[in-house]
Design a protein around this motif. Structure first.
Motif, mmCIF file in Angstrom:
data_model
loop_
_atom_site.group_PDB
_atom_site.id
_atom_site.type_symbol
_atom_site.label_atom_id
_atom_site.label_comp_id
_atom_site.label_asym_id
_atom_site.label_seq_id
_atom_site.Cartn_x
_atom_site.Cartn_y
_atom_site.Cartn_z
ATOM 1 N N ILE A 253 37.434 -37.014 15.093
ATOM 2 C CA ILE A 253 36.343 -37.936 14.786
ATOM 3 C C ILE A 253 36.505 -39.236 15.568
ATOM 4 N N SER A 254 37.718 -39.759 15.628
ATOM 5 C CA SER A 254 37.974 -41.012 16.363
ATOM 6 C C SER A 254 37.708 -40.840 17.848
ATOM 7 N N LEU A 255 38.139 -39.721 18.403
ATOM 8 C CA LEU A 255 37.948 -39.471 19.826
ATOM 9 C C LEU A 255 36.457 -39.377 20.151
ATOM 10 N N THR A 256 35.714 -38.720 19.330
ATOM 11 C CA THR A 256 34.267 -38.594 19.538
ATOM 12 C C THR A 256 33.594 -39.955 19.512
ATOM 13 N N TYR A 257 34.021 -40.813 18.594
ATOM 14 C CA TYR A 257 33.445 -42.144 18.477
ATOM 15 C C TYR A 257 33.714 -42.976 19.735
ATOM 16 N N VAL A 258 34.919 -42.904 20.274
ATOM 17 C CA VAL A 258 35.276 -43.671 21.469
ATOM 18 C C VAL A 258 34.476 -43.189 22.685
ATOM 19 N N ILE A 259 34.297 -41.859 22.801
ATOM 20 C CA ILE A 259 33.548 -41.314 23.927
ATOM 21 C C ILE A 259 32.096 -41.790 23.889
ATOM 22 N N ILE A 260 31.511 -41.815 22.696
ATOM 23 C CA ILE A 260 30.128 -42.272 22.559
ATOM 24 C C ILE A 260 29.992 -43.733 22.971
#
Length: 310
Positions: A253-260
């Protein structure tokens, strides 16, 4: 003395014969077995005069025996319904001339179950008969579910509702043999219908197959649901495995947020015509990109807004 007794008996027998032969005498005929009907259905309580003759000039009274409650009264060619049966009971008026004094009950309720008396009076003679009514309602199929691990085993539950009368509940193994110490918990609705719940704790390491069985009707009828439990379910998940799964989910979830956020930052750089790391002054033309300015600060991109943006 014996002669006197003999004459008395002869007089009694003669009176009975005269009464039985009088045109005003009759008997009330009713079924000798209980009537069983579904909840909400209409039911006819049979009652006939024998020999058949018109019941129009007679008094016909239907009542609940155990409650001493009037159900329906026919007198002087008019009808009166009991308070608890208003709008639900009537005689077959077209058949009164044939001696048919049967009662029709509409929209049967649980409270209608019981013993009914058919009482017919001609003024000089009367007779009565009793009719038993039983209500039946088949509930839902039992729903079997797996609740979780308990004490090294698996706890199963079984639930069903909408029954009258209350069914017998039991668990059975794969051979059909009853599982001992089965106990059901019953509750009752406002309409008088029963719900039943029961639980079973399966122990062991191998696979198992059990059935939740509901018996009803008093003649061996039953309805059941079966569940097959694989041996893998008897081994509960280890705490470290659960923790690892939770950590992996949080990381993704954290990785997805940073990519966005990174993608949004690149869009802003392209619109402003600036390179990453360059200080940019925004004016009102870039107001639509304001939401990105807050997010950019959390990923350490040195964009800033001047007083013109405010």
């Amino acid at each position: 003395m014996l002669c006197t007794l003999g004459r008395s008996l002869s007089v009694i027998v003669a009176l009975l014969q005269v009464r039985g032969a009088s045109p005003g005498s009759f008997t009330v005929q009713v079924p000798d077995k209980p009537l069983v009907a579904q909840l909400g259905a209409d039911l006819m309580l049979p009652c006939h005069l024998s020999p058949a003759h018109s019941a129009e000039p007679l008094e016909v009274r239907w009542a609940r025996k155990e409650r001493n409650e009037e159900v329906h009264l026919y007198r002087h060619r008019t009808e009166k319904q009991g308070r608890a049966f208003e709008g639900r009971v009537s005689l077959f008026k077209d058949s009164l001339k044939q001696g048919n004094v049967s009662l029709l009950i509409r929209d049967l309720q649980v409270s209608d179950e019981g013993l009914y008396t058919c009482f017919v009076d001609s003024g000089s003679y009367y007779d009565r008969g009793e009719v038993e009514v039983k209500i039946s309602m088949t509930g839902s199929a039992p729903l079997v579910s797996l609740e979780g691990h308990e004490g090294g085993g698996i706890r199963l539950s079984c639930h069903s509702e909408g029954w009258y009368p209350a069914p017998e509940v039991l668990w059975a193994d794969e051979t059909g043999a009853p599982v001992p110490k089965t106990r059901g918990i019953f509750t009752r609705s406002r309409e008088g219908l029963y719900s039943v719940s029961t639980h079973l704790l399966l122990s062991g390491q191998g696979q198992a197959e059990v059935s939740c069985v509901l018996e009803f009707g008093g003649n061996g009828r039953q309805i059941q649901s079966r569940i097959h439990v694989s041996g893998a379910f008897f081994t509960p998940a280890q705490p470290w495995f659960i923790s690892a799964v939770v950590l992996v989910v949080i990381f993704l979830i954290s990785l997805t947020y940073v990519i966005i956020l990174k993608k949004e930052n690149l869009k802003l750089v392209e619109v402003l015509g600036a390179e990453e790391g360059q200080w940019v002054s925004l004016d009102r033309r870039h107001t639509a990109w304001c939401p990105y300015m807050v997010k950019l600060k959390y990923i350490s991109v040195p964009f800033t807004a001047t007083q013109q943006y405010v």
